[in-house]
Design an enzyme around this catalytic site. Structure first.
Site, mmCIF file in Angstrom:
data_model
loop_
_atom_site.group_PDB
_atom_site.id
_atom_site.type_symbol
_atom_site.label_atom_id
_atom_site.label_comp_id
_atom_site.label_asym_id
_atom_site.label_seq_id
_atom_site.Cartn_x
_atom_site.Cartn_y
_atom_site.Cartn_z
ATOM 1 C CD GLU A 26 46.549 38.620 37.998
ATOM 2 O OE1 GLU A 26 45.900 37.794 37.867
ATOM 3 O OE2 GLU A 26 46.940 39.414 38.986
ATOM 4 C CE LYS A 42 43.408 36.038 40.606
ATOM 5 N NZ LYS A 42 43.515 37.618 39.968
ATOM 6 C CB CYS A 52 46.564 39.116 41.856
ATOM 7 S SG CYS A 52 46.092 40.787 41.959
#
Length: 511
Positions: free
Chosen positions: A94, A193, A226
Site C-alpha cells: 500500500e 479500500k 491494511c
C-alpha cells in the site's frame, strides 16, 4: 531450488542475489508440480518507498509521474527477479508508488481513472483507451513482459455531479485502490479500500464494501488493504462466504508492540482464518514500518522484519493453490471449549490494571517458576499454565485479559488473553512496548472463555521473532500450547479475539 531462508532477517545477514536482496523458501519439488498447479510460487516485496517533498500545493502531473516512476523502477527490479525465480504472482505494498503524506488536493496529480475490470482492458496494448494512464500502462507491461500477476496500490479518481447527494465539493471521488494485472497484462481486479485509517483524509470511503475476487490456474484470490484486516467487511466475508484460497494484502503497517506488530498479527490472522495470506508492507523505520510475509494456514512460510536497515526485500515461497483440500489443512478450533470446561485457578496474587495500546487490561503477575493462573475481565477469563527455566529477578511477566471496545485510531471490540513481559520490573510498565526478553519458558498453555469464533493466536520471541510451528500448536479445544522441550525466550503470547457483532458503525460508512 533448495531451501534458502525461512526466518527473520537480521541486519548481519548477507543475502544478495544479483545485487538485490531476496528471501526464498522454495522446494525443489515445486518444479514437478507446475503442470498440475497444485502449488505455486508466491512473492511479496517490502518496499522502501521514495517519498515526495512535502508541499501544501499540488505538483504538476509530470512531477508526480517522475516521482512514481522512481518507485516503479525499484518495483520493476523486484517483479523481474520474482518472475525469474518462478513466481506466479507478486504483491507490492500500500502507498508503494507515491507514499502517504498528502492532502486531498496534493494527492490529485498522482491519481488515474481506473476502470471496472469488466471492460476487458490490457493497458500495455491500449494505453489511451481510458485516457491518461501511465502507471496502469507500466504495471500492465511489467505483468505482460514477465508473465506474472502484479498486485499494486495506487489512487483512483471518479467524477461525480450534483445529482449525487454525496458528491464532494470538488466534484470527484478519490479512492485508495488496489489493482491486479494478470500474466497477459489485463486488468483483472480493482478494489477500493473500505476501512480507511483516520489519517487518510486524501481519500473517500466507498459507498459500500466490495468483495473483489478473481480466479487463476493456481487458485481463487481475494484482496483487501491494511486496516481492512481489523474488520468483518470485507476481510472475513471474502474467506467465509466467497471461499477464496489466498488473500492478497498490500499494507502500510506501523508496528505497535506488544499485540499489533505486522508479522505476528498478520500471520495469526492467516492461521485463525485458515487461509493463505500474501502480506506486503512498506519499509520505513522512522515510521516503524516493516514486516512482510507469506503465510499458509498451517505455517509461516517466510517473513521479514528489519528495523536496522533501510533497504527493501523480496520474499518468495511455495504455497498450496487450494489449501482447503490439502491433507494437512488445520481443523476448526472451538476457541472456548477447554477454558469453559475447567474451574478458574485459585491465586493469592491480586490483580491490577495496566494499559496496552490505550486499552485497560486486568493483569496478574507471575511470581513463581511454575504456576497456574486465571485472570478475568467482564465475560472473558484467561487461563495460563507455565514453567520457566528460571525466574529471573530482572524481568517481570504478567497474564492479562481485555474484554471491551478499543476506541483509539478506530473502534472495534476485542477479547484478548495474553502473557507478556513488562518493560521493567515496575508493574506500571506492563503493556508498554519492549522488544527483548531473556526469561525462557519450558512449557506454557494459554486459553480463554471467548465469545467469538474469530480468535488469532500468536507467539512472539525476543527480537520480535516468530516462534516456529515446531515449538507450539493450537489444539482443537482452543489451547495454545508449547510442543517441544526447547526453552523459548517469550516476549508475548496472545489469543486475540474479535467480536465483530459488537463493533459500532464506522465513521464515513454510515448514511
Amino acid at each position: 531450488m533448495g531451501l534458502v531462508e525461512n526466518r527473520q532477517r537480521h541486519s548481519t545477514s548477507a543475502m544478495v542475489t544479483s545485487c538485490f536482496p531476496i528471501y526464498v523458501i522454495v522446494l525443489a519439488a515445486c518444479v514437478l508440480n507446475v503442470g498440475a498447479l497444485d502449488t505455486f510460487i508466491a512473492a511479496v516485496y517490502e518496499h522502501a518507498v521514495i517519498l515526495p517533498n512535502r508541499t501544501e500545493t499540488p505538483v504538476s502531473q509530470e512531477d508526480a509521474l517522475m516521482l512514481m516512476n522512481k518507485n516503479l523502477d525499484i518495483l520493476e527490479k523486484a517483479i523481474k527477479l520474482a518472475a525469474e525465480k518462478g513466481a506466479k504472482i507478486i504483491v507490492t505494498p500500500e502507498d508503494g508508488i507515491y507514499g502517504w503524506a498528502f492532502t486531498r488536493e496534493t494527492i490529485y496529480p498522482y491519481l488515474e481513472d481506473i476502470p471496472d475490470p469488466r471492460v476487458n482492458w490490457i493497458p500495455c496494448t491500449e494505453p489511451k483507451r481510458f485516457g491518461r494512464a501511465p502507471v496502469q500502462t507500466r504495471l500492465s507491461c511489467l505483468a505482460r513482459e514477465n508473465s506474472i500477476y502484479v498486485v499494486a496500490n495506487m489512487g483512483d479518481k471518479k467524477k461525480c455531479d450534483a445529482n449525487d447527494s454525496k458528491c464532494p465539493l470538488d466534484g470527484r471521488y478519490q479512492y485508495n485502490t488496489d489493482v491486479v494485472f494478470d500474466s497477459e497484462g489485463k486488468l483483472v481486479a480493482r478494489y477500493h479500500k473500505y476501512n480507511l485509517f483516520l489519517t487518510e483524509v486524501q481519500f473517500n470511503f466507498p459507498k459500500g464494501p466490495s468483495y473483489v475476487t478473481f480466479d487463476t490456474p493456481f487458485g481463487k484470490f481475494g484482496i483487501f488493504t491494511c486496516f481492512d484486516i481489523m474488520f468483518y467487511d470485507p476481510a472475513v466475508v471474502l474467506v467465509k462466504k466467497f471461499q477464496v484460497d489466498s488473500i492478497l494484502f498490500p499494507t502500510a503497517w506501523m508496528n505497535t508492540l506488544p499485540l499489533l506488530s505486522a508479522v505476528p498479527f498478520h500471520s495469526s490472522w492467516a492461521r485463525g482464518m485458515r487461509i493463505n495470506v500474501l502480506a506486503s508492507n512498506l519499509h520505513n523505520t522512522s515510521m516503524h514500518m516493516t514486516g512482510s510475509g507469506i503465510y499458509a494456514p498451517e505455517a509461516v512460510k517466510v517473513y521479514y522484519y528489519d528495523m536496522e536497515t533501510e533497504s527493501g526485500q523480496l520474499l518468495l515461497s511455495e504455497l498450496k493453490s487450494r489449501p482447503r483440500i490439502s491433507s494437512n489443512y488445520p481443523a476448526a478450533v472451538h476457541w472456548s471449549a477447554y477454558a469453559k470446561s475447567v474451574k478458574p485457578f485459585a491465586s493469592d496474587q491480586p490483580s491490577f490494571p495496566g494499559i496496552v495500546f490505550f486499552d485497560e487490561f486486568t493483569f496478574i503477575e507471575l511470581t513463581k517458576d511454575v504456576g497456574n493462573y486465571t485472570v478475568c475481565q467482564k465475560d472473558l477469563c484467561c487461563h495460563l499454565s507455565y514453567k520457566m527455566s528460571e525466574k529471573r529477578t530482572d524481568e517481570v511477566y504478567v497474564l492479562g485479559a481485555f474484554d471491551g471496545l478499543h476506541a483509539v485510531e478506530g473502534e472495534y471490540y476485542l477479547q484478548i488473553c495474553t502473557l507478556l513481559k513488562c518493560q521493567t520490573t515496575d508493574l506500571k510498565t506492563c503493556g508498554t512496548p519492549i522488544a527483548s526478553a531473556f526469561t525462557k519458558f519450558e512449557a506454557l498453555s494459554l486459553s480463554g472463555t471467548f465469545h467469538t469464533r474469530y480468535v488469532f493466536p500468536q507467539l512472539v520471541l525476543s527480537g520480535t521473532q516468530l516462534a516456529s510451528e515446531q515449538h507450539y500448536e493450537v489444539l482443537s479445544d482452543g489451547r495454545l500450547e508449547s510442543r517441544s522441550d526447547v526453552p523459548l525466550p517469550v516476549l508475548v503470547t496472545a489469543l486475540c479475539g474479535r467480536v465483530y457483532e459488537k463493533d459500532p458503525p464506522r465513521p464515513g460508512q454510515v448514511d
